[in-house]
Motif scaffolding. Sequence first.
Motif, PDB file in Angstrom:
ATOM      1  N   PRO A  30       0.799  -1.235   0.000  1.00 62.97           N
ATOM      2  CA  PRO A  30       0.000   0.000   0.000  1.00 62.97           C
ATOM      3  C   PRO A  30       0.830   1.283   0.000  1.00 62.97           C
ATOM      4  CG  PRO A  30      -0.843  -1.536   1.621  1.00 62.97           C
ATOM      5  CD  PRO A  30       0.435  -2.116   1.098  1.00 62.97           C
ATOM      6  N   ARG A  31       2.026   1.240   0.551  1.00 66.95           N
ATOM      7  CA  ARG A  31       2.837   2.453   0.647  1.00 66.95           C
ATOM      8  C   ARG A  31       3.901   2.553  -0.448  1.00 66.95           C
ATOM      9  NH1 ARG A  31       2.140   5.518   4.991  1.00 66.95           N
ATOM     10  NH2 ARG A  31       4.277   6.247   4.973  1.00 66.95           N
ATOM     11  N   ARG A  32       3.751   1.773  -1.506  1.00 68.26           N
ATOM     12  CA  ARG A  32       4.711   1.831  -2.620  1.00 68.26           C
ATOM     13  C   ARG A  32       4.393   3.053  -3.471  1.00 68.26           C
ATOM     14  NH1 ARG A  32       6.884  -2.825  -6.236  1.00 68.26           N
ATOM     15  NH2 ARG A  32       8.920  -1.910  -6.654  1.00 68.26           N
ATOM     16  N   THR A  33       5.417   3.775  -3.878  1.00 69.36           N
ATOM     17  CA  THR A  33       5.192   4.994  -4.651  1.00 69.36           C
ATOM     18  C   THR A  33       4.799   4.676  -6.087  1.00 69.36           C
ATOM     19  OG1 THR A  33       7.503   5.206  -5.304  1.00 69.36           O
ATOM     20  CG2 THR A  33       6.820   6.349  -3.258  1.00 69.36           C
ATOM     21  N   LEU A  34       4.141   5.638  -6.697  1.00 75.67           N
ATOM     22  CA  LEU A  34       3.728   5.490  -8.081  1.00 75.67           C
ATOM     23  C   LEU A  34       4.935   5.312  -8.991  1.00 75.67           C
ATOM     24  CD1 LEU A  34       1.543   5.459 -10.233  1.00 75.67           C
ATOM     25  CD2 LEU A  34       1.575   7.982 -10.204  1.00 75.67           C
TER      26      LEU A  34
END
Length: 177
Positions: A30-34
């Motif tokens: 969920p906290r992976r960057t675009l």
Amino acid sequence: MTDDAVVTQRELQLLTLDVNGEQHEVITEPRRTLVDVLRHELRLTGTHVGCEHGICGACTVLVDDRPVRACLMFAAQAEGARIRTVESLSDGDGLGDLQRAFSEHHGLQCGFCTPGFLMLAEGFLAERPEATKEEIREVVAANLCRCTGYQTIVEAIDGCARARRGACAGLCDSKEK
């Protein structure tokens, strides 16, 4: 199933992303960057990673037609939005008009910052097709370039904007009125 597998399943998220007009399903944290999802999951490596703090602009993409620093946005935040990367600017196998303008006006040197400038310019010109050189200069100041001195970038964007408006034939030379 082990406790580790349960935790891992809960920590992953299925996203459906509209990137360059194509739907992609990605399973990611969920906290992976675009920018990380674009580069590592979708293999769209035209979006560069520079500072990872939102300062340099090398990771600029369009999200719903607005320039966004992809290093500052979680991929989950982009679900349901239209994402465009520098790969969307090409015209089939050839360069798009903005890319050609950067080449013809020498608006690139090492090329590292170029994708971010291209996407910043594409978003800006869609919103302000009648932009003046002063307005363009102000907008491009948001991204960092260590090689060009910005003048050729401004001339490239201005030339492309004027060509899109039909103010000249082909890509406008910076000396044309």
